[in-house]
Design a protein around this motif. Structure first.
Motif, PDB file in Angstrom:
ATOM      1  N   PRO A   1       9.295  24.655  33.294  1.00  0.00           N
ATOM      2  CA  PRO A   1       8.938  25.345  34.549  1.00  0.00           C
ATOM      3  C   PRO A   1       7.740  26.309  34.451  1.00  0.00           C
ATOM      4  N   LEU A   2       7.063  26.412  33.306  1.00  0.00           N
ATOM      5  CA  LEU A   2       6.048  27.463  33.152  1.00  0.00           C
ATOM      6  C   LEU A   2       4.791  27.241  33.990  1.00  0.00           C
ATOM      7  N   GLN A   3       4.543  25.991  34.388  1.00  0.00           N
ATOM      8  CA  GLN A   3       3.357  25.638  35.176  1.00  0.00           C
ATOM      9  C   GLN A   3       2.053  25.890  34.409  1.00  0.00           C
ATOM     10  N   GLU A   4       2.091  25.594  33.133  1.00  0.00           N
ATOM     11  CA  GLU A   4       0.878  25.615  32.316  1.00  0.00           C
ATOM     12  C   GLU A   4       0.133  24.304  32.521  1.00  0.00           C
ATOM     13  N   VAL A   5      -1.170  24.382  32.739  1.00  0.00           N
ATOM     14  CA  VAL A   5      -1.992  23.192  32.980  1.00  0.00           C
ATOM     15  C   VAL A   5      -2.881  22.955  31.760  1.00  0.00           C
ATOM     16  N   VAL A   6      -2.878  21.732  31.250  1.00  0.00           N
ATOM     17  CA  VAL A   6      -3.716  21.402  30.093  1.00  0.00           C
ATOM     18  C   VAL A   6      -4.981  20.670  30.550  1.00  0.00           C
ATOM     19  N   ASP A   7      -6.023  20.791  29.757  1.00  0.00           N
ATOM     20  CA  ASP A   7      -7.297  20.124  30.025  1.00  0.00           C
ATOM     21  C   ASP A   7      -7.213  18.715  29.449  1.00  0.00           C
ATOM     22  N   LEU A   8      -6.941  17.747  30.295  1.00  0.00           N
ATOM     23  CA  LEU A   8      -6.703  16.381  29.830  1.00  0.00           C
ATOM     24  C   LEU A   8      -7.937  15.772  29.176  1.00  0.00           C
ATOM     25  N   LYS A   9      -9.099  16.010  29.749  1.00  0.00           N
ATOM     26  CA  LYS A   9     -10.315  15.420  29.179  1.00  0.00           C
ATOM     27  C   LYS A   9     -10.580  15.979  27.785  1.00  0.00           C
ATOM     28  N   ALA A  10     -10.407  17.275  27.605  1.00  0.00           N
ATOM     29  CA  ALA A  10     -10.617  17.884  26.293  1.00  0.00           C
ATOM     30  C   ALA A  10      -9.614  17.353  25.278  1.00  0.00           C
ATOM     31  N   LEU A  11      -8.343  17.240  25.678  1.00  0.00           N
ATOM     32  CA  LEU A  11      -7.322  16.694  24.780  1.00  0.00           C
ATOM     33  C   LEU A  11      -7.612  15.243  24.437  1.00  0.00           C
ATOM     34  N   SER A  12      -8.055  14.488  25.435  1.00  0.00           N
ATOM     35  CA  SER A  12      -8.389  13.081  25.215  1.00  0.00           C
ATOM     36  C   SER A  12      -9.518  12.941  24.203  1.00  0.00           C
ATOM     37  N   ASP A  13     -10.551  13.760  24.348  1.00  0.00           N
ATOM     38  CA  ASP A  13     -11.685  13.683  23.423  1.00  0.00           C
ATOM     39  C   ASP A  13     -11.241  13.951  21.987  1.00  0.00           C
ATOM     40  N   VAL A  14     -10.410  14.961  21.804  1.00  0.00           N
ATOM     41  CA  VAL A  14      -9.925  15.296  20.463  1.00  0.00           C
ATOM     42  C   VAL A  14      -9.042  14.182  19.909  1.00  0.00           C
ATOM     43  N   ALA A  15      -8.115  13.714  20.728  1.00  0.00           N
ATOM     44  CA  ALA A  15      -7.208  12.663  20.269  1.00  0.00           C
ATOM     45  C   ALA A  15      -7.969  11.404  19.879  1.00  0.00           C
ATOM     46  N   HIS A  16      -8.888  10.986  20.711  1.00  0.00           N
ATOM     47  CA  HIS A  16      -9.617   9.745  20.452  1.00  0.00           C
ATOM     48  C   HIS A  16     -10.575   9.880  19.263  1.00  0.00           C
ATOM     49  N   GLU A  17     -11.166  11.068  19.074  1.00  0.00           N
ATOM     50  CA  GLU A  17     -12.013  11.305  17.901  1.00  0.00           C
ATOM     51  C   GLU A  17     -11.214  11.148  16.610  1.00  0.00           C
ATOM     52  N   ARG A  18      -9.925  11.530  16.673  1.00  0.00           N
ATOM     53  CA  ARG A  18      -9.072  11.478  15.476  1.00  0.00           C
ATOM     54  C   ARG A  18      -8.269  10.178  15.396  1.00  0.00           C
ATOM     55  N   GLY A  19      -8.540   9.245  16.301  1.00  0.00           N
ATOM     56  CA  GLY A  19      -7.908   7.931  16.210  1.00  0.00           C
ATOM     57  C   GLY A  19      -6.477   7.860  16.699  1.00  0.00           C
ATOM     58  N   CYS A  20      -6.094   8.754  17.598  1.00  0.00           N
ATOM     59  CA  CYS A  20      -4.741   8.676  18.154  1.00  0.00           C
ATOM     60  C   CYS A  20      -4.798   8.646  19.671  1.00  0.00           C
ATOM     61  N   LEU A  21      -3.651   8.453  20.293  1.00  0.00           N
ATOM     62  CA  LEU A  21      -3.565   8.279  21.742  1.00  0.00           C
ATOM     63  C   LEU A  21      -3.224   9.589  22.432  1.00  0.00           C
ATOM     64  N   LEU A  22      -3.553   9.660  23.724  1.00  0.00           N
ATOM     65  CA  LEU A  22      -3.112  10.769  24.567  1.00  0.00           C
ATOM     66  C   LEU A  22      -2.079  10.249  25.555  1.00  0.00           C
ATOM     67  N   LEU A  23      -0.870  10.795  25.480  1.00  0.00           N
ATOM     68  CA  LEU A  23       0.205  10.481  26.413  1.00  0.00           C
ATOM     69  C   LEU A  23       0.430  11.690  27.309  1.00  0.00           C
ATOM     70  N   ALA A  24       0.643  11.451  28.597  1.00  0.00           N
ATOM     71  CA  ALA A  24       0.833  12.569  29.521  1.00  0.00           C
ATOM     72  C   ALA A  24       1.954  12.276  30.503  1.00  0.00           C
ATOM     73  N   ASP A  25       2.867  13.229  30.605  1.00  0.00           N
ATOM     74  CA  ASP A  25       3.886  13.201  31.660  1.00  0.00           C
ATOM     75  C   ASP A  25       3.225  13.779  32.905  1.00  0.00           C
ATOM     76  N   THR A  26       3.019  12.936  33.905  1.00  0.00           N
ATOM     77  CA  THR A  26       2.290  13.340  35.115  1.00  0.00           C
ATOM     78  C   THR A  26       3.209  13.495  36.322  1.00  0.00           C
ATOM     79  N   THR A  27       4.492  13.647  36.080  1.00  0.00           N
ATOM     80  CA  THR A  27       5.480  13.683  37.167  1.00  0.00           C
ATOM     81  C   THR A  27       5.153  14.729  38.232  1.00  0.00           C
ATOM     82  N   MET A  28       4.506  15.827  37.836  1.00  0.00           N
ATOM     83  CA  MET A  28       4.320  16.950  38.758  1.00  0.00           C
ATOM     84  C   MET A  28       3.314  16.694  39.871  1.00  0.00           C
TER      85      MET A  28
END
Length: 390
Positions: free
Chosen positions: A155-182
């Motif tokens: 319930p904290l309503q913290e918002v993450v920067d998806l593009k920034a996380l995606s760039d980091v994940a993909h640079e390191r060879g892993c995937l970005l998964l996101a629960d987008t229910t909200m």
């Protein structure tokens, strides 16, 4: 076609014998085949025909097809719940010895799945501040299968920067998964923000009126290995969505935009009005312009913020007293029902967590979570006002 039209007009995968406008509910276990060759092709996925309703069913396939057309995804898998979508998808991606980099600000059941259940099977959860990109980088190593985020934490309503996380994940060879229910997947494109796999509890916005439980995994770019493993999960774990649920949620998709437009407008109105009540110490809603996550949420989600508000009262006792005084607003869990709902997360969703765990997860004992419905906000506000009056 535009989104509202696509949600209603989507061709069936096979022409209905009677020309039904609503996709029929195929309440059947098995299907007859013209010959042994076609039967073999269906079971081995060489032709797009259902073989057994534990893993393929025409009503469910149509629901998946609609979501695929609405999102532009490569594949969509419909499952029995949002948690089933999360669990099956991560087991398709992770293996013993791998790790998941994620936030400590997760929905309670997801946190328990990662920290306890997966740990028993050799999958490590590495909790860090996903808003701190350097912390994310430091947490990823050669065994990291994915970065996992909630787009607006519950319930904290913290918002993450998806593009920034995606760039980091993909640079390191892993995937970005996101629960987008909200935020409904009709309102923003997770794939364009770099999300490889979008996970949604369709119990919420999609079902419409809290009529059914379901979840979907929306694959934008996970690759063939994930798709093969996900088919394996569906075949062996038996968490495929039932045809009746798929039928109900297909109807929910058709009026999702109309419902969400009103719910989100109601939520903004209510959030602003709640600030006038002295008993409420804080109103947490990303739609409010002074919210620390407002600008990022606006940019990522096309100026829409969902239908959940969290309010802070004086104490846990005041929270319980408030809940007990409500007359119109329902004391219930779930989100994005047609009705406005209220719950005290610390004593319910996180009720079996220790005080130290609540502290570590930043779950406040003074927080009430409101899911805003379709009612007239004058009535909802008056009920909240009277419930806060001594």
């Amino acid at each position: 076609m535009k989104t509202k039209t696509k949600a209603i007009h989507s061709l069936y995968q096979s022409k209905d014998a009677y020309g039904a406008l609503a996709m029929p509910v195929y309440h059947t276990d098995a299907y007859e085949f013209e010959n042994a060759e076609i039967m073999s092709d269906a079971f081995c996925s060489r032709v797009p025909l259902p073989d057994y309703s534990r893993v393929t069913n025409p009503t469910v396939i149509y629901f998946e097809k609609k979501i695929r057309e609405l999102t532009g995804a490569r594949h969509v898998h419909a499952l029995t719940s949002g948690m089933a979508a999360i669990c099956n998808s991560l087991l398709a991606i992770c293996g013993s010895g791998s790790n998941i980099v994620t936030s400590n600000h997760l929905f309670g059941n997801t946190w328990l799945l990662f920290s306890k259940t997966f740990a028993r099977y050799g999958i490590e959860a590495r909790f860090c501040d996903l808003c701190d990109i350097e912390a994310v980088k430091a947490s990823i190593d050669g065994k990291t299968a994915c970065v996992y985020a909630e787009i607006i934490s519950n319930p904290l309503q913290e918002v993450v920067d998806l593009k920034a996380l995606s760039d980091v994940a993909h640079e390191r060879g892993c995937l970005l998964l996101a629960d987008t229910t909200m935020i409904p997947f009709t309102r923003f494109n997770a794939g364009q923000l770099g999300v490889d796999l979008e996970l949604v509890s369709t119990t919420k916005y999609v079902s419409g009126g809290a009529s059914t439980i379901g979840g979907v995994a929306i694959d934008y770019s996970c690759g063939n290995d994930y798709e093969e493993r996900m088919q394996e999960m569906m075949l062996n774990f038996g968490a495929y969505m039932t045809p009746h649920v798929a039928y109900m949620q297909t109807l929910g998709l058709e009026n999702l935009e109309a419902r969400y437009s009103l719910e989100s407008a109601n939520t903004m109105e209510l959030a602003e009005r709640l600030r006038t009540l002295p008993a409420i110490r804080e109103v947490n809603y990303t739609g409010l312009k002074d919210n620390p996550f407002h600008e990022l949420a606006c940019r990522q989600f096309n100026d829409t913020y969902g239908a959940m508000i969290c309010i802070e009262l004086e104490s846990r006792e005041k929270c319980f007293d408030f809940l007990n005084r409500l007359k119109l607003v329902k004391r219930a869990t779930n989100l994005f029902d047609n009705r406005t709902l209220a719950i005290h997360p610390a004593s319910t969703i996180f009720g079996n967590f220790s005080k130290q765990q609540l502290h570590d997860l930043d779950v406040s004992e003074n927080c009430i979570r409101l899911s805003v419905g379709l009612e007239d906000m004058d009535d909802v506000f008056e009920d909240i006002r009277q419930a806060l009056t001594d």
